[in-house]
Design an enzyme around this catalytic site. Structure first.
Site, PDB file in Angstrom:
ATOM      1  N   LYS A 130       0.818  -1.230   0.000  1.00 18.46           N
ATOM      2  CA  LYS A 130       0.000   0.000   0.000  1.00 18.46           C
ATOM      3  C   LYS A 130       0.844   1.269   0.000  1.00 18.46           C
ATOM      4  CE  LYS A 130       0.305  -1.135   4.443  1.00 18.46           C
ATOM      5  NZ  LYS A 130       0.075  -2.310   5.193  1.00 18.46           N
ATOM      6  N   GLU A 215       2.793  -3.487  16.462  1.00 21.05           N
ATOM      7  CA  GLU A 215       4.242  -3.660  16.283  1.00 21.05           C
ATOM      8  C   GLU A 215       4.971  -3.052  17.479  1.00 21.05           C
ATOM      9  OE1 GLU A 215       5.702  -4.827  13.424  1.00 21.05           O
ATOM     10  OE2 GLU A 215       3.873  -5.018  12.243  1.00 21.05           O
ATOM     11  N   ASP A 226      -0.529   4.209   7.981  1.00 21.25           N
ATOM     12  CA  ASP A 226      -1.000   3.013   7.279  1.00 21.25           C
ATOM     13  C   ASP A 226      -2.396   3.270   6.687  1.00 21.25           C
ATOM     14  OD1 ASP A 226      -0.892  -0.133   6.986  1.00 21.25           O
ATOM     15  OD2 ASP A 226      -2.814   0.301   7.943  1.00 21.25           O
ATOM     16  N   LYS A 230      -3.888   3.622   2.593  1.00 20.18           N
ATOM     17  CA  LYS A 230      -5.056   2.872   2.120  1.00 20.18           C
ATOM     18  C   LYS A 230      -6.139   3.844   1.625  1.00 20.18           C
ATOM     19  CE  LYS A 230      -3.998  -0.965   5.228  1.00 20.18           C
ATOM     20  NZ  LYS A 230      -4.160  -1.467   6.598  1.00 20.18           N
TER      21      LYS A 230
HETATM   22  N1  HSE Z   1      -0.852  -2.838  10.309  1.00 19.61           N
HETATM   23  C1  HSE Z   1      -2.071  -2.999   9.582  1.00 19.61           C
HETATM   24  C2  HSE Z   1      -3.247  -3.042  10.546  1.00 19.61           C
HETATM   25  C3  HSE Z   1      -2.129  -4.238   8.751  1.00 19.61           C
HETATM   26  O1  HSE Z   1      -3.073  -2.959  11.751  1.00 19.61           O
HETATM   27  O2  HSE Z   1      -4.354  -3.149  10.070  1.00 19.61           O
HETATM   28  C4  HSE Z   1      -1.372  -4.097   7.495  1.00 19.61           C
HETATM   29  O3  HSE Z   1      -1.899  -3.100   6.683  1.00 19.61           O
END
Ligand code: HSE
Length: 459
Positions: A130, A215, A226, A230
């Site tokens: 992504k 993480e 993130d 998206k």
């Molecule tokens: N780290 C992302 C989440 C998953 O927590 O949804 C990978 O895109």
């Protein structure tokens, strides 16, 4: 002829020997290069092996894993043939016998160079990346077009949930007005814990880390990076417009307090980190799109409110289709591998048919509007002195910026009071200016929190 008389139907007689066998495993082979063998890659490799016959029948060719690029050869990889491993990803991605390159490494480099080289070498490409698509999507699509190379990336947004193909193909005949999604499982898990247990952000983050949802460095998730990548991909496909990660307004969830969650609950709402892509202005010079990621309060009756734990969901509103909701696992090795496998089968079929999947279209070329122009609603909590003459200057600050108040709720706390104000829809810039003015008012001890309110008219 009587209306009720049955119409004779011709039945073709097919001799059993002329029938096509239902489960004929094709003799042809397509060679797959797998770039990356981590959580998702190892599951893609496993499924390509375990489901080989079934996938061959569905694709029209055997899908043979012909090489796997990894960083460390010595790392234990149960079930993987060590002779397939290489550390030279570029050589593998451009090897003449390879048909399909599957990238599940992530990050911008070396994946950017690898995917461009693979497409220039005539490979079909499947990726789950992504960040790369949100940053360099235009160039990557351009190379895919010029070299007539398939480029599929269903796994890049919301893991197992089919959402990109519905936007790109199923809704190609409709006009999408809005895409609103919970597209980050880590933050949804944290907010869900805060809502159910009353814990604060850091306690819930620690729990998410202990359980492996977050993480060790949670920045990309909790700061909304993130989700912003998206959102850029979703908005581009939904509105046929070029949108990059830098076009996306972004706020994470680190400032969300237990008090925000409790206040939302009192008002029948729940806090979610939302990716919101909206078409603004019906047509003409006013037309544009707004793309944003931020925490927001939504009604507890909204379809997205029921999305708990680390699950994802995407709510789509289109002119003819109306409201649609896509729900499921947004991450994890096997669920994400499901989306990757779907793309591998699709590109294999295209390759065998000598065709390509639909190209991404950016013909609408809508401008991405600044956040300040976006119409939103605010929930503002103020610590104020509980004495005469407080409400008037507070209400005047809203009025001065043309922001209409929808509801006011006051809770007394000794000499102080907590004043919660929910506004009607207004320009984000006007709401922000109102908050700045509130911060400077002598009667306001502190602006305890400011959060946007979304999804009120959706159920
Ligand atoms: N780290 C992302 C989440 C998953 O927590 O949804 C990978 O895109």
């Amino acid at each position: 002829m009587s209306e009720n008389k049955p119409v004779p139907v011709a039945v073709a007689k097919v001799s059993p020997s002329a029938e096509r066998p239902l489960r004929e495993v094709p003799g042809k082979t397509l060679k797959v290069a797998l770039l990356g063998c981590g959580t998702v890659g190892s599951q893609v490799a496993r499924l390509l092996t375990e489901e080989a016959d079934e996938l061959a029948i569905r694709s029209g060719a055997r899908l043979e894993v012909a090489g796997i690029a990894v960083r460390r050869l010595a790392h234990p990889r149960p079930g993987i043939d060590p002779s397939l491993l290489t550390t030279d990803a570029m050589a593998l991605a451009t090897r003449p016998d390879i048909d399909i390159v599957v990238e599940v490494i992530g990050g911008i480099q070396p994946t950017h160079s690898l995917l461009l080289a693979a497409m220039r070498a005539g490979k079909s490409v499947v990726t789950a990346n992504k960040a790369l698509l949100a940053e360099h999507g235009e160039q990557i699509h351009d190379v895919s077009h010029r070299y007539e190379a398939d480029l599929y990336y269903e796994a890049a947004v919301a893991g197992a949930i089919p959402i990109l193909r519905p936007l790109r193909e199923s809704l190609a005949g409709d006009t999408v007005h809005r895409v609103m999604g919970i597209v980050n499982g880590t933050t949804n898990f944290i907010l869900d814990r805060m809502d159910s247990s009353g814990a604060d952000f850091s306690e819930s983050l620690e729990e998410a880390q202990e359980l492996g949802y977050a993480e060790p460095d949670p920045t990309a998730d909790v700061e909304g990076f993130d989700a912003a990548s998206k959102a850029a991909i979703l908005a581009g496909l939904a509105f046929h417009t070029k949108v990059t990660a830098s076009d996306v307004y972004r706020e994470g969830i680190t400032e969300v307090t237990a008090a925000d969650i409790a206040s939302a609950k009192t008002l029948g709402r729940i806090v979610k980190l939302l990716a919101i892509c909206e078409r603004s202005g019906a047509s003409g010079p006013e037309a544009g799109v707004s793309v944003r990621v931020h925490p927001a309060m939504i009604p507890r009756t909204h379809p997205l409110a029921a999305v708990g734990g680390a699950y994802n969901a995407v709510f789509v509103e289109a002119k003819s289709a109306g409201q649609l909701m896509f729900y499921g696992a947004g991450a994890g090795g096997t669920p994400t591998a499901s989306a990757v496998l779907g793309d591998i089968v699709a590109v294999a079929r295209n390759r065998l048919a000598g065709t390509r999947g639909p190209e991404v279209s950016t013909h609408a070329g809508l401008p991405v509007r600044p956040m300040g122009d976006t119409l939103t609603r605010y929930h503002v909590s103020l610590d104020v002195a509980d004495k005469p003459g407080v409400l008037a200057p507070v209400a005047e600050a809203f009025a001065r910026h043309g922001v209409s108040i929808q509801a006011v709720r006051q809770t007394s706390r000794g000499e102080d009071a907590l004043l919660v104000i929910v506004t009607h829809e207004a320009r984000d810039a006007d709401l922000a200016a109102t908050v700045s003015e509130l911060e400077a008012l002598p009667v306001v001890r502190a602006v305890a929190s400011v959060m946007r309110v979304e999804g009120e008219g959706d159920q």
